[in-house]
Design a protein around this motif. Sequence first.
Motif, short mmCIF file in Angstrom:
data_model
loop_
_atom_site.label_atom_id
_atom_site.label_comp_id
_atom_site.label_asym_id
_atom_site.label_seq_id
_atom_site.Cartn_x
_atom_site.Cartn_y
_atom_site.Cartn_z
N GLY A 1 -12.03 -5.95 -3.45
CA GLY A 1 -12.08 -5.18 -4.62
C GLY A 1 -10.84 -4.20 -5.13
N ILE A 2 -10.15 -3.89 -3.93
CA ILE A 2 -9.10 -3.09 -3.79
C ILE A 2 -7.62 -4.00 -3.98
N SER A 3 -6.99 -3.35 -4.94
CA SER A 3 -5.65 -3.97 -5.10
C SER A 3 -4.67 -3.53 -3.96
N ALA A 4 -3.34 -4.22 -3.97
CA ALA A 4 -2.70 -3.83 -3.05
C ALA A 4 -1.80 -2.40 -3.61
N ARG A 5 -1.85 -2.26 -4.63
CA ARG A 5 -0.94 -1.10 -5.22
C ARG A 5 -1.75 0.06 -5.10
N VAL A 6 -3.24 0.13 -5.12
CA VAL A 6 -4.04 1.01 -5.01
C VAL A 6 -4.12 1.43 -3.50
N LEU A 7 -4.31 0.30 -2.63
CA LEU A 7 -4.55 0.43 -1.21
C LEU A 7 -3.21 1.44 -0.65
N SER A 8 -2.25 0.84 -1.14
CA SER A 8 -0.77 1.32 -0.83
C SER A 8 -0.82 3.21 -1.27
N ASN A 9 -1.16 3.21 -2.28
CA ASN A 9 -1.29 4.57 -2.99
C ASN A 9 -2.25 5.38 -2.07
N GLU A 10 -3.40 4.80 -1.68
CA GLU A 10 -4.58 5.56 -1.03
C GLU A 10 -3.99 5.95 0.50
N LEU A 11 -3.42 4.89 1.08
CA LEU A 11 -2.86 4.91 2.42
C LEU A 11 -1.89 6.04 2.46
N LYS A 12 -1.08 6.27 1.57
CA LYS A 12 0.11 7.22 1.56
C LYS A 12 -0.61 8.56 1.46
N ASP A 13 -1.66 8.79 0.49
CA ASP A 13 -2.55 10.13 0.30
C ASP A 13 -2.90 10.51 1.68
N LEU A 14 -3.84 9.40 2.30
CA LEU A 14 -4.46 9.75 3.49
C LEU A 14 -3.50 10.05 4.61
N GLU A 15 -2.14 9.42 4.67
CA GLU A 15 -1.25 9.68 5.57
C GLU A 15 -0.78 11.37 5.61
N LEU A 16 -0.45 11.57 4.15
CA LEU A 16 -0.03 12.92 3.67
C LEU A 16 -1.13 14.04 4.14
N ASN A 17 -2.23 13.59 4.22
CA ASN A 17 -3.38 14.71 4.63
C ASN A 17 -3.78 14.49 6.10
N GLY A 18 -3.19 13.60 6.82
CA GLY A 18 -3.54 13.61 8.37
C GLY A 18 -4.52 12.66 8.90
N PHE A 19 -5.18 11.92 7.94
CA PHE A 19 -6.19 11.05 8.23
C PHE A 19 -5.62 9.73 8.88
N VAL A 20 -4.46 9.23 8.51
CA VAL A 20 -4.02 8.03 8.84
C VAL A 20 -2.57 8.13 9.49
N LYS A 21 -2.28 7.30 10.45
CA LYS A 21 -0.88 7.20 11.03
C LYS A 21 -0.41 5.90 10.61
#
Length: 121
Positions: free
Chosen positions: A55-75
């Motif tokens: 159910g997640i679109s590519a655009r939303v996934l990309s934005n969420e990954l960027k947010d998670l990376e900025l907050n130190g949860f994802v590399k």
Amino acid sequence: MENEETICRGSCSENLSAVEDAIYVIGGKWKLKIIIVLQEFGNVRFNELQRTISGISARVLSNELKDLELNGFVKRIVHSEQTPVLVEYISTDYSKTLKPVIMSLSEWGKNHKQNIKADAF
């Protein structure tokens, strides 16, 4: 008595602020799902993440990954030596500090579902 009430109010306000901060960082429909998938599967490519989280679109996934990376949860790991360039995402040690919270939420969700089913019938 009045002094204790002031301390409790301060503590309540502090707790509300802390919960608000936590929800701001990991709240929403997708962030915890992304963190859970990365913790369970390790290194995951973008398309694999998108397939796993239905159910997640590519655009939303990309934005969420960027947010998670900025907050130190994802590399984000880029393997530029390969053609085509391979990009993988991995959960950080910091994101693993959420594991007890996720497990508690999961347990609460299971209990809540049981309670709703028991009350509904």
